[in-house]
Design a protein around this motif. Structure first.
Motif, PDB file in Angstrom:
ATOM      1  N   GLY A  74       0.787  -1.218   0.000  1.00 50.70           N
ATOM      2  CA  GLY A  74       0.000   0.000   0.000  1.00 50.70           C
ATOM      3  C   GLY A  74       0.824   1.275   0.000  1.00 50.70           C
ATOM      4  O   GLY A  74       0.276   2.369  -0.121  1.00 50.70           O
ATOM      5  N   THR A  75       2.129   1.155   0.124  1.00 50.10           N
ATOM      6  CA  THR A  75       3.015   2.323   0.139  1.00 50.10           C
ATOM      7  C   THR A  75       3.914   2.285  -1.079  1.00 50.10           C
ATOM      8  O   THR A  75       4.528   1.253  -1.371  1.00 50.10           O
ATOM      9  CB  THR A  75       3.866   2.334   1.431  1.00 50.10           C
ATOM     10  OG1 THR A  75       2.993   2.410   2.552  1.00 50.10           O
ATOM     11  CG2 THR A  75       4.831   3.502   1.447  1.00 50.10           C
ATOM     12  N   ASP A  76       4.002   3.404  -1.759  1.00 47.03           N
ATOM     13  CA  ASP A  76       4.908   3.519  -2.890  1.00 47.03           C
ATOM     14  C   ASP A  76       6.293   3.884  -2.367  1.00 47.03           C
ATOM     15  O   ASP A  76       6.440   4.826  -1.581  1.00 47.03           O
ATOM     16  CB  ASP A  76       4.411   4.602  -3.854  1.00 47.03           C
ATOM     17  CG  ASP A  76       5.321   4.733  -5.055  1.00 47.03           C
ATOM     18  OD1 ASP A  76       6.241   5.582  -5.006  1.00 47.03           O
ATOM     19  OD2 ASP A  76       5.124   3.985  -6.030  1.00 47.03           O
ATOM     20  N   VAL A  77       7.317   3.152  -2.780  1.00 47.30           N
ATOM     21  CA  VAL A  77       8.665   3.350  -2.265  1.00 47.30           C
ATOM     22  C   VAL A  77       9.183   4.759  -2.550  1.00 47.30           C
ATOM     23  O   VAL A  77       9.871   5.359  -1.716  1.00 47.30           O
ATOM     24  CB  VAL A  77       9.638   2.266  -2.783  1.00 47.30           C
ATOM     25  CG1 VAL A  77       9.861   2.392  -4.269  1.00 47.30           C
ATOM     26  CG2 VAL A  77      10.956   2.306  -2.038  1.00 47.30           C
ATOM     27  N   VAL A  78       8.845   5.321  -3.690  1.00 49.60           N
ATOM     28  CA  VAL A  78       9.330   6.664  -4.036  1.00 49.60           C
ATOM     29  C   VAL A  78       8.668   7.708  -3.132  1.00 49.60           C
ATOM     30  O   VAL A  78       9.333   8.642  -2.665  1.00 49.60           O
ATOM     31  CB  VAL A  78       9.095   6.953  -5.533  1.00 49.60           C
ATOM     32  CG1 VAL A  78       9.460   8.382  -5.880  1.00 49.60           C
ATOM     33  CG2 VAL A  78       9.890   5.972  -6.388  1.00 49.60           C
ATOM     34  N   ASP A  79       7.384   7.547  -2.861  1.00 52.33           N
ATOM     35  CA  ASP A  79       6.704   8.465  -1.940  1.00 52.33           C
ATOM     36  C   ASP A  79       7.299   8.362  -0.540  1.00 52.33           C
ATOM     37  O   ASP A  79       7.539   9.364   0.132  1.00 52.33           O
ATOM     38  CB  ASP A  79       5.204   8.173  -1.878  1.00 52.33           C
ATOM     39  CG  ASP A  79       4.491   8.502  -3.183  1.00 52.33           C
ATOM     40  OD1 ASP A  79       5.040   9.287  -3.994  1.00 52.33           O
ATOM     41  OD2 ASP A  79       3.396   7.955  -3.389  1.00 52.33           O
TER      42      ASP A  79
END
Length: 123
Positions: A74-79
């Motif tokens: 659910g989490t984007d690594v870049v964000d």
């Protein structure tokens, strides 16, 4: 670090965790969930101890004590990295590579993130 090398390092670490061995050291950190911004200091310290060429690898989505895999998709690594980088006093480390790594026959995945030092780090 090549993707295949990162994947091999992660699979080896997960296999060792599942046999009850500890894998965390200066170059590998296991995280059940995405590290909070306060962990920038820990990453800086690991990279400073690692010295010049070796990347520090975070394996995100595994509990090192139990070997359980947790969904972190659910989490984007870049964000996530964009939230962490402002916590460094100077130039942040370089996120060299990030990949999703399958770690079981149940379709489980962890996220592997490799960091390289860009200079002496502080946070």
């Amino acid at each position: 670090m090549r993707a295949i090398d990162l994947e091999a390092r992660v699979i080896s670490a997960v296999d060792r965790i599942r046999t009850g061995q500890q894998v965390e050291h200066d170059l590998i950190e296991c995280k059940r969930s995405w590290p909070q911004e306060s962990k920038a200091r820990q990453l800086a310290g690991s990279l400073n101890r690692a010295g010049g060429g070796d990347p520090v690898v975070y394996i995100i989505g595994i509990d090192e004590k139990t070997g359980d895999v947790h969904d972190v998709s659910g989490t984007d690594v870049v964000d996530w990295w964009g939230q962490i980088t402002p916590k460094f006093d100077q130039i942040p480390p370089e996120m060299v590579r990030h990949i999703s790594v399958p770690v079981g026959d149940k379709g489980e995945h962890v996220v592997a993130v490799a960091f390289a030092q860009t200079g002496r780090l502080t946070s």
